[in-house]
Scaffold this motif. Structure first.
Motif, short mmCIF file in Angstrom:
data_model
loop_
_atom_site.label_atom_id
_atom_site.label_comp_id
_atom_site.label_asym_id
_atom_site.label_seq_id
_atom_site.Cartn_x
_atom_site.Cartn_y
_atom_site.Cartn_z
N THR A 1 0.86 -1.18 0.00
CA THR A 1 0.00 0.00 0.00
C THR A 1 0.89 1.24 0.00
N TYR A 2 0.53 2.19 -0.84
CA TYR A 2 1.33 3.42 -1.02
C TYR A 2 0.41 4.64 -0.90
N TRP A 3 0.98 5.71 -0.37
CA TRP A 3 0.29 7.01 -0.35
C TRP A 3 1.19 7.98 -1.12
N LEU A 4 0.70 8.42 -2.26
CA LEU A 4 1.49 9.24 -3.18
C LEU A 4 0.84 10.61 -3.32
N ARG A 5 1.60 11.67 -3.03
CA ARG A 5 1.09 13.04 -3.19
C ARG A 5 1.51 13.56 -4.56
N LYS A 6 0.51 14.02 -5.31
CA LYS A 6 0.78 14.52 -6.65
C LYS A 6 1.57 15.83 -6.59
N ALA A 7 2.56 15.94 -7.46
CA ALA A 7 3.39 17.16 -7.53
C ALA A 7 2.55 18.34 -8.01
#
Length: 79
Positions: A73-79
């Motif tokens: 599981t990953y939490w990725l913040r968009k640039a």
């Protein structure tokens, strides 16, 4: 189990093999505003390498990742 971070959208890429989790994550991010957080759930071990590299190259922030019983599981913040 509590979620360590809130998310604006969630992508379940369970059961998909490389490179599909990454491609679906890219498509999901395209629909999000800058600064939004995408939670990605995958079962492909290759997604660890793919998503880390993608985040670095695209300038997104990999906020958190977990690996538990074959689920990543990953939490990725968009640039």
């Amino acid at each position: 189990m509590s979620t360590p971070l809130t998310c604006d959208a969630e992508l379940d890429a369970s059961g998909l093999n490389c490179p599909l989790p990454l491609l679906k994550a890219k498509m999901a991010l395209n629909g999000l505003a800058s600064g939004a957080v995408l939670k990605i759930i995958a079962t492909d071990a290759g997604s660890q390498r793919d998503l880390r590299t993608f985040a670095k190259l695209a300038g997104h922030s990999l906020l958190h990742e977990t690996a538990e019983a074959g689920t990543y599981t990953y939490w990725l913040r968009k640039a």
